[in-house]
Design an enzyme around this catalytic site. Structure first.
Site, short mmCIF file in Angstrom:
data_model
loop_
_atom_site.label_atom_id
_atom_site.label_comp_id
_atom_site.label_asym_id
_atom_site.label_seq_id
_atom_site.Cartn_x
_atom_site.Cartn_y
_atom_site.Cartn_z
N SER A 95 29.32 3.01 97.08
CA SER A 95 31.06 2.97 96.80
C SER A 95 31.25 5.00 96.21
O SER A 95 31.71 5.67 97.60
CB SER A 95 30.91 2.30 95.23
OG SER A 95 32.33 1.83 95.28
N ASP A 217 33.61 -7.64 101.73
CA ASP A 217 33.40 -6.58 100.53
C ASP A 217 34.79 -6.62 99.61
O ASP A 217 36.12 -6.39 100.63
CB ASP A 217 33.82 -5.42 100.80
CG ASP A 217 32.73 -4.80 99.68
OD1 ASP A 217 33.83 -4.52 98.34
OD2 ASP A 217 32.87 -3.20 100.01
N HIS A 245 29.74 -5.93 97.75
CA HIS A 245 30.54 -4.41 97.39
C HIS A 245 28.84 -3.24 96.91
O HIS A 245 28.94 -2.54 96.97
CB HIS A 245 31.52 -4.27 96.41
CG HIS A 245 31.77 -2.28 96.29
ND1 HIS A 245 32.14 -1.90 97.88
CD2 HIS A 245 31.95 -1.41 95.62
CE1 HIS A 245 32.17 -0.51 97.44
NE2 HIS A 245 32.37 -0.13 96.57
#
Length: 266
Positions: A95, A217, A245
């Site tokens: 991320s 996602d 995610h």
């Protein structure tokens, strides 16, 4: 300050194997890598750490100014590689940590060999032809919700981020991870994350890079992975046939296999 203690560094796996550094995302800590770590450790030297303000990092190291931008976290990563005398590192960022890795290798690529960007987003806000997944009003609402009721926000947001309704225990774990983070520090990290725009930095990456996205996602939609791939010359794009995610939790076998194959490739 002792950098190992500052970032709660832990090294596992085999000393003879290539070095893989795993960097967690917002609201998480190194423990969320455990399912991938167990699969990588027999072949790789795995370096784990907590970002300052997260997990078991040294609370006295927190500085709101330093960590109000992703560059502060990237500087920490560079300090870790030097303090630990790491070379030819395969950096894996989940991320927002993927963009920390981009900033780190742009500043000093000498200690890195490869980048793995797991569900990355260089910008979360829609802009003209770019679709980051959120409007600015969405982000402002998210940040306001965190400000007014951080624990409530954590419970509500975790299932969306995890995106694995068939595995509710994973959403619960993520919510607990969010809740363990000091709310004031989490808000600083959230602003640094969701208001960042690192699109212009992607072109400065000049090393083998693997972009891993999920088929669905809610935080980093499919088009975002393609954008990152298109703007890092020579990169590869891999789509995992899973949702959410956090594939290192929801699909650890596939995630670990992708990282390992890329790390060992010559």
């Amino acid at each position: 300050m002792n950098v190992r203690a500052r970032n709660n560094v832990r090294i596992v796996g085999t000393e003879q194997g290539p070095t893989v550094m795993l960097a967690h995302g917002f609201g998480c800590d190194q423990n969320l890598w455990r399912l991938v770590t167990a699969r990588l450790a027999p072949e790789f030297r795995v370096v784990l750490f907590d970002h300052v303000g997260s997990g078991a990092s040294d609370p006295t190291a927190w500085d709101a100014d330093r960590y109000s931008s992703l560059q502060g976290y990237a500087d920490d990563i560079l300090e870790l590689t030097k303090e630990l005398d790491l070379h030819d590192v395969v950096f894996v960022g989940h991320s927002v940590a993927s963009m920390m890795g981009v900033l780190a290798v742009r500043a000093d690529p000498s200690r890195f060999a490869k980048l793995v960007l797991l569900t990355p987003s260089p910008c979360y806000v829609d802009d003209a032809e770019y679709r980051g997944g959120f409007s600015r009003a969405d982000i402002d609402e998210l940040l306001d919700s965190m400000e007014s009721n951080y624990l409530g926000w954590s419970q509500a947001m975790a299932p969306t981020v995890m995106g694995a309704p068939g595995q509710p225990e994973l959403s619960d774990e993520l919510a607990e991870s969010f809740c363990r983070t000091d709310p004031a520090r989490a808000r600083v990290f959230a602003r640094a994350t969701f208001l960042s725009d690192n699109r212009a930095d992607l072109g400065g990456v000049h090393m083998p890079t693997l972009v891993i996205e999920c088929a669905y996602d809610a935080i980093a939609p499919r088009g975002v992975g393609a954008f990152v791939h298109d703007h890092i010359a020579g990169s590869a794009l891999l789509t995992l046939e899973t949702t959410g995610h956090c594939p290192h939790l929801s699909a650890p076998e596939e995630t670990a296999k992708a990282i390992a194959a890329f790390a060992r490739a010559t």
